[in-house]
Design a protein around this motif. Structure first.
Motif, PDB file in Angstrom:
ATOM      1  N   LYS A  85       0.885  -1.161  -0.152  1.00  0.00           N
ATOM      2  CA  LYS A  85       0.064   0.152  -0.002  1.00  0.00           C
ATOM      3  C   LYS A  85       0.923   1.261   0.042  1.00  0.00           C
ATOM      4  O   LYS A  85       1.370   1.488   1.152  1.00  0.00           O
ATOM      5  CB  LYS A  85      -0.797   0.010   1.330  1.00  0.00           C
ATOM      6  CG  LYS A  85      -1.845  -1.151   1.208  1.00  0.00           C
ATOM      7  CD  LYS A  85      -2.944  -0.988   0.284  1.00  0.00           C
ATOM      8  CE  LYS A  85      -4.052  -2.164   0.404  1.00  0.00           C
ATOM      9  NZ  LYS A  85      -5.103  -1.920  -0.725  1.00  0.00           N
ATOM     10  N   ASN A  86       0.980   1.855  -1.194  1.00  0.00           N
ATOM     11  CA  ASN A  86       1.722   3.040  -1.284  1.00  0.00           C
ATOM     12  C   ASN A  86       1.128   4.367  -1.588  1.00  0.00           C
ATOM     13  O   ASN A  86       0.064   4.446  -2.055  1.00  0.00           O
ATOM     14  CB  ASN A  86       2.557   2.934  -2.577  1.00  0.00           C
ATOM     15  CG  ASN A  86       3.630   1.812  -2.372  1.00  0.00           C
ATOM     16  OD1 ASN A  86       4.485   1.541  -1.797  1.00  0.00           O
ATOM     17  ND2 ASN A  86       2.874   0.621  -3.213  1.00  0.00           N
ATOM     18  N   ILE A  87       1.317   5.730  -0.889  1.00  0.00           N
ATOM     19  CA  ILE A  87       0.974   6.701  -1.049  1.00  0.00           C
ATOM     20  C   ILE A  87       2.020   7.630  -1.452  1.00  0.00           C
ATOM     21  O   ILE A  87       2.929   7.825  -1.216  1.00  0.00           O
ATOM     22  CB  ILE A  87       0.162   7.278   0.402  1.00  0.00           C
ATOM     23  CG1 ILE A  87      -0.842   6.398   1.053  1.00  0.00           C
ATOM     24  CG2 ILE A  87      -0.038   8.654   0.286  1.00  0.00           C
ATOM     25  CD1 ILE A  87      -2.016   6.509   0.445  1.00  0.00           C
ATOM     26  N   VAL A  88       1.167   8.696  -2.738  1.00  0.00           N
ATOM     27  CA  VAL A  88       1.806   9.724  -2.927  1.00  0.00           C
ATOM     28  C   VAL A  88       1.115  11.072  -2.742  1.00  0.00           C
ATOM     29  O   VAL A  88      -0.134  11.019  -2.938  1.00  0.00           O
ATOM     30  CB  VAL A  88       2.089   9.809  -4.525  1.00  0.00           C
ATOM     31  CG1 VAL A  88       2.529  10.883  -4.893  1.00  0.00           C
ATOM     32  CG2 VAL A  88       2.942   8.581  -4.985  1.00  0.00           C
ATOM     33  N   ILE A  89       1.755  12.103  -2.087  1.00  0.00           N
ATOM     34  CA  ILE A  89       0.963  13.187  -1.785  1.00  0.00           C
ATOM     35  C   ILE A  89       1.325  14.429  -2.394  1.00  0.00           C
ATOM     36  O   ILE A  89       2.443  14.590  -2.687  1.00  0.00           O
ATOM     37  CB  ILE A  89       1.485  13.575  -0.164  1.00  0.00           C
ATOM     38  CG1 ILE A  89       0.911  12.324   0.805  1.00  0.00           C
ATOM     39  CG2 ILE A  89       0.646  14.869   0.387  1.00  0.00           C
ATOM     40  CD1 ILE A  89       1.631  12.672   2.090  1.00  0.00           C
ATOM     41  N   THR A  90       0.251  14.928  -3.136  1.00  0.00           N
ATOM     42  CA  THR A  90       0.362  15.940  -4.218  1.00  0.00           C
ATOM     43  C   THR A  90      -0.482  17.222  -3.651  1.00  0.00           C
ATOM     44  O   THR A  90      -1.483  17.135  -3.006  1.00  0.00           O
ATOM     45  CB  THR A  90      -0.235  15.512  -5.654  1.00  0.00           C
ATOM     46  OG1 THR A  90      -1.649  15.469  -5.567  1.00  0.00           O
ATOM     47  CG2 THR A  90       0.448  14.176  -5.878  1.00  0.00           C
ATOM     48  N   PHE A  91       0.042  18.451  -4.114  1.00  0.00           N
ATOM     49  CA  PHE A  91      -0.672  19.593  -3.855  1.00  0.00           C
ATOM     50  C   PHE A  91      -0.713  20.656  -4.874  1.00  0.00           C
ATOM     51  O   PHE A  91       0.484  20.619  -5.852  1.00  0.00           O
ATOM     52  CB  PHE A  91       0.136  20.466  -2.701  1.00  0.00           C
ATOM     53  CG  PHE A  91      -0.039  20.174  -1.352  1.00  0.00           C
ATOM     54  CD1 PHE A  91      -0.960  20.798  -0.633  1.00  0.00           C
ATOM     55  CD2 PHE A  91       0.410  18.914  -0.851  1.00  0.00           C
ATOM     56  CE1 PHE A  91      -1.455  20.351   0.505  1.00  0.00           C
ATOM     57  CE2 PHE A  91       0.105  18.542   0.533  1.00  0.00           C
ATOM     58  CZ  PHE A  91      -0.576  19.345   1.262  1.00  0.00           C
ATOM     59  N   ASP A  92      -1.831  21.046  -5.379  1.00  0.00           N
ATOM     60  CA  ASP A  92      -1.941  21.813  -6.583  1.00  0.00           C
ATOM     61  C   ASP A  92      -2.074  23.228  -6.335  1.00  0.00           C
ATOM     62  O   ASP A  92      -2.239  23.761  -5.131  1.00  0.00           O
ATOM     63  CB  ASP A  92      -3.424  21.704  -7.262  1.00  0.00           C
ATOM     64  CG  ASP A  92      -3.376  20.259  -7.949  1.00  0.00           C
ATOM     65  OD1 ASP A  92      -2.386  19.512  -7.970  1.00  0.00           O
ATOM     66  OD2 ASP A  92      -4.191  19.809  -8.763  1.00  0.00           O
ATOM     67  N   ASP A  93      -1.525  24.203  -7.301  1.00  0.00           N
ATOM     68  CA  ASP A  93      -1.690  25.479  -7.314  1.00  0.00           C
ATOM     69  C   ASP A  93      -0.525  26.341  -6.605  1.00  0.00           C
ATOM     70  O   ASP A  93      -0.176  27.669  -7.067  1.00  0.00           O
ATOM     71  CB  ASP A  93      -3.135  25.993  -6.806  1.00  0.00           C
ATOM     72  CG  ASP A  93      -4.121  25.267  -7.705  1.00  0.00           C
ATOM     73  OD1 ASP A  93      -3.817  24.931  -9.048  1.00  0.00           O
ATOM     74  OD2 ASP A  93      -5.325  25.020  -7.386  1.00  0.00           O
ATOM     75  N   GLY A  94       0.004  25.880  -5.639  1.00  0.00           N
ATOM     76  CA  GLY A  94       1.356  26.598  -4.886  1.00  0.00           C
ATOM     77  C   GLY A  94       0.649  27.685  -4.031  1.00  0.00           C
ATOM     78  O   GLY A  94       1.394  28.578  -3.826  1.00  0.00           O
ATOM     79  N   TYR A  95      -0.284  27.514  -3.205  1.00  0.00           N
ATOM     80  CA  TYR A  95      -0.639  28.158  -2.246  1.00  0.00           C
ATOM     81  C   TYR A  95       0.391  28.330  -1.051  1.00  0.00           C
ATOM     82  O   TYR A  95       1.190  27.356  -0.722  1.00  0.00           O
ATOM     83  CB  TYR A  95      -1.911  27.799  -1.635  1.00  0.00           C
ATOM     84  CG  TYR A  95      -3.107  28.035  -2.628  1.00  0.00           C
ATOM     85  CD1 TYR A  95      -3.462  29.374  -2.677  1.00  0.00           C
ATOM     86  CD2 TYR A  95      -3.753  27.139  -3.303  1.00  0.00           C
ATOM     87  CE1 TYR A  95      -4.876  29.509  -3.380  1.00  0.00           C
ATOM     88  CE2 TYR A  95      -4.853  27.445  -4.181  1.00  0.00           C
ATOM     89  CZ  TYR A  95      -5.168  28.756  -4.085  1.00  0.00           C
ATOM     90  OH  TYR A  95      -6.509  28.870  -5.084  1.00  0.00           O
ATOM     91  N   GLU A  96       0.348  29.502  -0.431  1.00  0.00           N
ATOM     92  CA  GLU A  96       1.611  29.754   0.687  1.00  0.00           C
ATOM     93  C   GLU A  96       1.080  29.044   1.455  1.00  0.00           C
ATOM     94  O   GLU A  96       2.209  28.480   2.435  1.00  0.00           O
ATOM     95  CB  GLU A  96       1.478  31.377   1.136  1.00  0.00           C
ATOM     96  CG  GLU A  96       2.563  31.669   1.969  1.00  0.00           C
ATOM     97  CD  GLU A  96       2.496  33.297   1.975  1.00  0.00           C
ATOM     98  OE1 GLU A  96       2.819  33.532   3.249  1.00  0.00           O
ATOM     99  OE2 GLU A  96       2.446  33.939   1.299  1.00  0.00           O
TER     100      GLU A  96
END
Length: 280
Positions: A85-96
């Motif tokens: 069970k593997n997880i990749v954590i992503t964030f969009d847009d580049g908020y502060e």
């Protein structure tokens, strides 16, 4: 009230998802989680609270999920070596608030993450169109990104130059939105930019073909392809992500990563296909 109603509806859908998951359980998979914001002052679905985000990361840590960078996910897809069970954590847009609220938590648990940036907005006073009336909508500046660039746990990807929908682009505009975004960030950060996120999860066939000239992966949302042992390099440009929302809180976060909200995903995919069809 709207948040409460969404939460109740999701709890109603969970039992159906539990039954589905019982017959479609995968022991070996990679789940890509999609976050946007971690900010208590923003009342939108795409902004989780600091307390919930910390609880969610602690849950992954306590339950022994293997949180991996996107580079490793790509390698495992390429090598057909998806195990556990593997997880990749992503964030969009580049908020502060990624810099101020999310990254300190991720660092505490030793979790890698990738932030998909729109460099056309960095270093300007521009806001995304949906943040026009939002007071708390500050984006990271290059000074924040430079500092994060020194951290081993942080990677960056492209989200186009200006967050434009892929199906709106003419063929001659792809180099600007895809290629220039990549080149600008590589020049600024002195590192390879290998991964891409489709703005709003809007897919186009020509966009997928264009991605192959610049990036190793492309991530969608519910309209993407599940990453398990059946996954192969041919669909590395249409990978599925799981959106984590404010109304998920804690226990619906568990439901998401266990696949118990599959019916909500089906509904979301249908709505997205319908909207995309109407735009053409």
């Amino acid at each position: 009230m709207a948040l409460f109603i969404r939460t109740i509806i999701k709890y109603i859908l969970v039992p159906i998802g539990i039954i589905y998951a019982a017959f479609n359980k995968s022991k070996d998979e990679i789940l890509i989680l999609m976050y946007h914001r971690v900010d208590d002052d923003v009342k939108r679905e795409l902004a989780v609270t600091r307390r919930d985000f910390n609880w969610q990361m602690n849950y992954l840590y306590r339950k022994g999920y293997n949180v991996i960078p996107m580079d490793e996910a790509y390698f495992r897809i390429w090598e057909h070596s998806i195990r556990g069970k593997n997880i990749v954590i992503t964030f969009d847009d580049g908020y502060e608030d990624y810099y101020t609220n999310a990254y300190p938590v991720l660092k505490r648990y030793g979790f890698p993450s990738i932030v998909y940036l729109c460099p056309g907005y960095i270093g300007t006073d521009k806001k995304y169109w949906w943040d026009k009336d939002e007071k708390h909508a500050r984006l990271m500046q290059w000074k924040h990104i430079y500092r994060l660039n020194q951290e081993d746990l942080v990677d960056f990807g492209s989200h186009t130059m200006t967050h434009v929908d892929m199906d709106k682009l003419k063929r001659e505009e792809f180099d600007t939105e895809l290629g220039m975004s990549k080149r600008l960030m590589e020049d600024r950060l002195n590192r390879s930019i290998r991964h891409f996120a489709y703005p709003r999860g809007i897919y186009s066939k020509f966009g997928e073909e264009a991605l192959g000239r610049y990036y190793d992966t492309g991530v969608l949302i519910s309209n993407g392809k599940k990453i398990d042992k059946e996954c192969n390099i041919c669909n590395a440009y249409t990978l599925k992500r799981i959106p984590i929302l404010k109304s998920d809180g804690r226990y619906l976060f568990i439901a998401r990563i266990k696949g118990w909200l599959v019916l909500e995903e089906v509904i979301r995919k249908f709505i997205m296909s319908y909207r995309t069809g109407r735009r053409r």
